[in-house]
Design an enzyme around this catalytic site. Sequence first.
Site, PDB file in Angstrom:
ATOM      1  CB  CYS A  69      -6.532   5.417  -6.019  1.00 32.53           C
ATOM      2  SG  CYS A  69      -6.054   6.103  -3.918  1.00 32.53           S
ATOM      3  CB  CYS A  94      -1.069   0.115   1.898  1.00 34.75           C
ATOM      4  SG  CYS A  94      -2.414   1.142   1.615  1.00 34.75           S
TER       5      CYS A  94
END
Length: 422
Positions: free
Chosen positions: A353, A159
Amino acid sequence: MAHVVILGAGTGGMPCAYELREALGKEHEVTMINERDYFQFVPSNPWVAVGWRDRESVTFDIRPHLERKGIKFIAQRCDKIDAEANKLELADGQVVEYDYLVIATGPRLAFEEVEGAGPEGHTQSICTVDHALNAYEAYKGILEEPGPVIIGAMPFASCFGPAYEFSFIMDADLRKRKMRDRVPMTYVTSEPYIGHLGLGGVGDSKGFLESDLRAHHINWITNAKVTKVEAGKMFVEEYDNSGHLLKNHELPFKYSMMLPAFKGVEAVANVEGLCNPRGFVFVDSHQRNPTYPNIYSAGVCIAIPPVEATAVPTGAPKTGYMIESMVTAIVHNIDDELSGRELSTNATWNAICLADMGDTGAAFVALPQIPPRNVAWFKKGKWVHMAKIAFEKYFIRKMKKGTSEPIYEKYILKMLGIGKLK
């Protein structure tokens, strides 16, 4: 009557509980089990770590909101999953039996994989609200006595977005304080290049992010394997793309925030046949475990292979929209099973995102997540910064309300002008 248990009350588990309650009707029981009694909106943690948010603005008590919807809530850690007997053993000695189990625990933060890493060592984290609050206390030290900062991601991290976000957010905060000139910053990452993001890049993410790091005077080291951290010093091996060692770095710092590698939480990883060697749950196209067909899983805790082999190991991220799609698939498939129908719903593993960059932001769409893609889109602008602030408030409000609507699809896709993704 069936009893469906959701393990983990994060950005996957909470919506899953609400969607299950809505879909299954009152004749079936839905129970949420979570180690903590509060929900935390993890995407806000980079803001918490510089004092732009406090705990109260990004957390809320879970119980009243779930119970209002007829969902039982147990605030306990799960110590053991007995998948053969369909029961959970909790830290306080409770035993909870289930007909279906949804694992949405998120990851275990594997700080131990790098000597001296983590809040118990010499680096900060923004993976939980408590870590972010500790990171803010450490950040105050930089404000009192400026010095070099290292931000980035450890080997096996999956991540990367929050590390980029935090770099630019700290840069923006220091510029507002007229202190940026006294704080050298270096971005250290296991990614093979800037903007890889664990996705093999999205659109021109490499060019965009390299340009922004350069414009903000943030140096970088890619293909970086952090081997050890001491007080005020980080040891980094830099490799080329073929895996040959190029250089050993000893980087001084007064402050460092490094995202750790993820592994599966202990209770999940210990179930034989459930997980891969790093403790991530195997799932089929219906989000169902092949060994235990009454166990489903969604979110960061599932096993997704890396997009590509890299010199320093990197994992594939699981973004909010993707997790929402997994949750919806699980709900439809459990409903199908209970109704005697064939399972019919697959998740769409598309990555979307919104990344804040302090006073601007970046948005990307990867459809599908693993290339080659039908859509690879990367844009930046002040509008993304404002959109993420608005989305934070929107998501928390919807979680308190107990909505069963697809939040990312309702908000982000509409905001981006994309419509439904197939």
